[in-house]
Every structure is written in structure tokens, then in C-alpha cells.
Design a protein around this motif. Sequence first.
Motif, PDB file in Angstrom:
ATOM      1  N   ASN A  66      41.720  39.279  44.722  1.00 23.78           N
ATOM      2  CA  ASN A  66      40.429  38.961  45.030  1.00 23.78           C
ATOM      3  C   ASN A  66      40.173  38.383  46.621  1.00 23.78           C
ATOM      4  O   ASN A  66      38.965  38.470  46.864  1.00 23.78           O
ATOM      5  CB  ASN A  66      39.814  38.103  44.155  1.00 23.78           C
ATOM      6  CG  ASN A  66      40.060  38.465  42.583  1.00 23.78           C
ATOM      7  OD1 ASN A  66      40.656  37.811  41.951  1.00 23.78           O
ATOM      8  ND2 ASN A  66      39.837  39.694  42.559  1.00 23.78           N
ATOM      9  N   SER A  67      41.387  37.723  47.213  1.00 24.32           N
ATOM     10  CA  SER A  67      41.195  37.041  48.452  1.00 24.32           C
ATOM     11  C   SER A  67      41.272  38.358  49.614  1.00 24.32           C
ATOM     12  O   SER A  67      41.073  37.806  50.682  1.00 24.32           O
ATOM     13  CB  SER A  67      42.240  35.907  48.654  1.00 24.32           C
ATOM     14  OG  SER A  67      43.644  36.853  48.663  1.00 24.32           O
TER      15      SER A  67
ATOM     16  N   GLU B  45      43.167  41.790  40.373  1.00 26.59           N
ATOM     17  CA  GLU B  45      44.107  41.252  41.551  1.00 26.59           C
ATOM     18  C   GLU B  45      43.721  41.297  42.873  1.00 26.59           C
ATOM     19  O   GLU B  45      42.745  41.793  43.021  1.00 26.59           O
ATOM     20  CB  GLU B  45      45.585  41.971  41.525  1.00 26.59           C
ATOM     21  CG  GLU B  45      46.059  42.020  40.343  1.00 26.59           C
ATOM     22  CD  GLU B  45      47.414  42.996  40.081  1.00 26.59           C
ATOM     23  OE1 GLU B  45      47.684  43.474  41.236  1.00 26.59           O
ATOM     24  OE2 GLU B  45      47.847  43.345  39.130  1.00 26.59           O
TER      25      GLU B  45
ATOM     26  N   GLY C  34      36.269  36.909  40.471  1.00 32.53           N
ATOM     27  CA  GLY C  34      36.878  38.346  40.587  1.00 32.53           C
ATOM     28  C   GLY C  34      37.550  38.979  39.542  1.00 32.53           C
ATOM     29  O   GLY C  34      38.143  38.357  38.728  1.00 32.53           O
TER      30      GLY C  34
ATOM     31  N   VAL D 210      39.028  47.513  42.295  1.00 40.17           N
ATOM     32  CA  VAL D 210      39.982  46.625  41.661  1.00 40.17           C
ATOM     33  C   VAL D 210      41.243  47.161  41.721  1.00 40.17           C
ATOM     34  O   VAL D 210      41.467  48.548  41.725  1.00 40.17           O
ATOM     35  CB  VAL D 210      39.757  46.395  40.119  1.00 40.17           C
ATOM     36  CG1 VAL D 210      38.041  45.888  39.949  1.00 40.17           C
ATOM     37  CG2 VAL D 210      39.778  47.432  39.271  1.00 40.17           C
TER      38      VAL D 210
ATOM     39  N   VAL E  86      36.758  34.869  45.309  1.00 39.92           N
ATOM     40  CA  VAL E  86      36.634  36.268  45.469  1.00 39.92           C
ATOM     41  C   VAL E  86      35.865  36.551  46.500  1.00 39.92           C
ATOM     42  O   VAL E  86      34.826  35.835  46.869  1.00 39.92           O
ATOM     43  CB  VAL E  86      36.138  37.073  44.171  1.00 39.92           C
ATOM     44  CG1 VAL E  86      34.842  36.611  43.655  1.00 39.92           C
ATOM     45  CG2 VAL E  86      36.388  38.494  44.469  1.00 39.92           C
TER      46      VAL E  86
ATOM     47  N   SER F 275      33.495  39.696  49.032  1.00 41.75           N
ATOM     48  CA  SER F 275      32.938  40.780  48.947  1.00 41.75           C
ATOM     49  C   SER F 275      33.392  41.297  50.308  1.00 41.75           C
ATOM     50  O   SER F 275      34.102  40.859  51.227  1.00 41.75           O
ATOM     51  CB  SER F 275      31.479  40.671  49.227  1.00 41.75           C
ATOM     52  OG  SER F 275      30.840  40.070  50.390  1.00 41.75           O
TER      53      SER F 275
ATOM     54  N   CYS G 296      31.437  47.475  39.641  1.00 45.54           N
ATOM     55  CA  CYS G 296      32.313  46.901  40.976  1.00 45.54           C
ATOM     56  C   CYS G 296      31.415  47.169  42.229  1.00 45.54           C
ATOM     57  O   CYS G 296      31.198  48.439  42.450  1.00 45.54           O
ATOM     58  CB  CYS G 296      33.682  47.901  40.760  1.00 45.54           C
ATOM     59  SG  CYS G 296      34.842  47.513  39.522  1.00 45.54           S
TER      60      CYS G 296
ATOM     61  N   TYR H  40      46.495  31.942  40.594  1.00 47.00           N
ATOM     62  CA  TYR H  40      45.198  32.133  41.060  1.00 47.00           C
ATOM     63  C   TYR H  40      44.547  31.399  42.138  1.00 47.00           C
ATOM     64  O   TYR H  40      44.798  30.471  42.048  1.00 47.00           O
ATOM     65  CB  TYR H  40      44.291  32.290  39.827  1.00 47.00           C
ATOM     66  CG  TYR H  40      44.906  33.264  38.765  1.00 47.00           C
ATOM     67  CD1 TYR H  40      44.831  34.592  38.973  1.00 47.00           C
ATOM     68  CD2 TYR H  40      45.503  33.024  37.647  1.00 47.00           C
ATOM     69  CE1 TYR H  40      45.211  35.512  38.187  1.00 47.00           C
ATOM     70  CE2 TYR H  40      45.806  33.861  36.645  1.00 47.00           C
ATOM     71  CZ  TYR H  40      45.697  35.170  36.830  1.00 47.00           C
ATOM     72  OH  TYR H  40      46.381  36.151  36.256  1.00 47.00           O
TER      73      TYR H  40
ATOM     74  N   LYS I 139      42.448  33.571  34.235  1.00 49.75           N
ATOM     75  CA  LYS I 139      41.424  32.962  35.076  1.00 49.75           C
ATOM     76  C   LYS I 139      40.557  31.720  34.457  1.00 49.75           C
ATOM     77  O   LYS I 139      40.617  30.691  35.076  1.00 49.75           O
ATOM     78  CB  LYS I 139      40.808  33.936  35.803  1.00 49.75           C
ATOM     79  CG  LYS I 139      41.454  34.733  37.006  1.00 49.75           C
ATOM     80  CD  LYS I 139      40.770  35.869  37.490  1.00 49.75           C
ATOM     81  CE  LYS I 139      41.371  36.430  38.689  1.00 49.75           C
ATOM     82  NZ  LYS I 139      40.923  37.666  38.893  1.00 49.75           N
TER      83      LYS I 139
ATOM     84  N   GLY J  83      37.816  43.307  43.753  1.00 47.60           N
ATOM     85  CA  GLY J  83      37.330  42.783  42.204  1.00 47.60           C
ATOM     86  C   GLY J  83      36.061  42.054  42.485  1.00 47.60           C
ATOM     87  O   GLY J  83      35.706  41.221  41.777  1.00 47.60           O
ATOM     88  N   PHE J  84      35.170  42.383  43.542  1.00 43.11           N
ATOM     89  CA  PHE J  84      33.839  41.644  43.553  1.00 43.11           C
ATOM     90  C   PHE J  84      32.973  42.414  42.851  1.00 43.11           C
ATOM     91  O   PHE J  84      32.767  43.535  43.111  1.00 43.11           O
ATOM     92  CB  PHE J  84      33.535  41.578  45.025  1.00 43.11           C
ATOM     93  CG  PHE J  84      32.384  40.726  45.413  1.00 43.11           C
ATOM     94  CD1 PHE J  84      32.653  39.485  45.500  1.00 43.11           C
ATOM     95  CD2 PHE J  84      31.182  41.402  45.427  1.00 43.11           C
ATOM     96  CE1 PHE J  84      31.422  38.690  45.782  1.00 43.11           C
ATOM     97  CE2 PHE J  84      29.859  40.492  45.568  1.00 43.11           C
ATOM     98  CZ  PHE J  84      29.940  39.079  45.714  1.00 43.11           C
TER      99      PHE J  84
END
Length: 231
Positions: free
Chosen positions: A218-219, A216, A213, A122, A52, A54, A118, A48, A151, A223-224
Motif C-alpha cells: 500500500n505504501s 500488499e 489499503g 492490488v 495507503v 493513491s 479498486c 504493516y 490490519k 490497494g487504494f
Amino acid sequence: MHFHELTFDVKISKDIQLDYAYDAISRFIAKGMLSDVDLKQLHTATGYKNYVLSLFQPIEKEKVYLKGKIYSVKMRSFDAKLILKMKKVLYGLEDENFIGLSSVMALSQYRFISKLKCITPVHSTMENRSWVPEDGLPILMDRIHSNAVKKYRSIFGYLEEPAQNFIETIELGNRKPIKIRYKNNSLLCSKPIITVHSDEVSQKLAYTLLGAGMLEKNSIALGFISAEGAR
């Protein structure tokens, strides 16, 4: 228990369609992280990332982010050092799509959460494919809960196995899967709407997802989420 939020502005160098924007912003962030020793280690590590992103604001009605315009992006993390370093490396950063401009930091205090919604979709992987509504909401519910527990433990340490799923109810805010382009593939995503149990453990898990986030990738700005308070 609190997370940090960095809001930074980018100027877009060429038109970018919405479904390609996730990949584009993730590559911009990656370039910034590779310029710092500590951030590079995080970026290249497995497991992880515990931050996260946006997507760009404001949202364009035509689903195309426009060349020459300035948009805001948010990054959240429980790691203050990460956010401070990102603030430094993003300023003036440039790639084929963006130029990094000014940024501001804010602190989000722990608070009661009744509902999670959301802002970006996601994604959950099932046997090398994306979860889709036909797989059933109970599976998605279990995966969101398991992801939240993992997490929490990766950020804060020990957590006894919860007696119940932190999610009280779940529904989908989208009628059909949302297709997101990433690395020459397509991810099928959804926008669940969740109500949260009021006990302490459930609240901590919900807040963890708010700051790190949901589920999965989130980078790449998946998932924001946003939160609503007392009901």
C-alpha cells in the motif's frame, strides 16, 4: 472508527510513465519519512505500515505524467499523528521527480459499505510470485479477508475470529494482469470488485481496508480503493 486523508499536490520535474509512477511516488514519500525521527522508525520497521497512497490525479490518457504539471496524491491512515507529520514533511520536499506543494486534511467517518472497487491495482504474493487469475478467485478472496483481519488487529487491537469471510461476492475488473514496475522487477496486479456482507464485523473489515489499503504494498500506491454505500 474513522480515518484521516491527506491530499497533497506535487509538481513533476520530468515525464513519468504510469507503470514507473508507483515506485517514484513511494521513493518520494520515503524521503519525507526519513527526515522525521518517528516517521523514519515507521518506515524502517517490519510489518504493516497502515497507510495507503493513491496515484496521481488527474489520470493522463497517454499513461505519461507530464513534466511541469501539478498532480494531486492522497494518503490515508487511521493514525492522525502520521498524517499531520506527513503534511509537514511533504511541503517543499524535493527529489529528482517531484516538488511537494500545498496539502489539505480531511476526516472520513465510518459508514455502511456495500461495495469496494479498486482505484489502483492490488497485489498478493503467493510462494514468491504474484497471484494471477489462473490461481482462482477463492484464493484471492481468502487472502483479502485474512489481510483485512490482520490490519484491523494491528490498528484497533483484539478482534474475534470472524465467522465468515467479509466478502459476499468477488469479480475482476481487469481482463489480464496489470504489470507494475517496482525496484527493477514487475508485480502482476489485479482490480477486484467486491460486495460486502452487512453484519457489523464485515463492515468494520471493509472500512479498515478503505482507510489502510487492500492487500500488499500500500505504501507504493497499490490497494487504494473506493466504497459505495447502501444497496
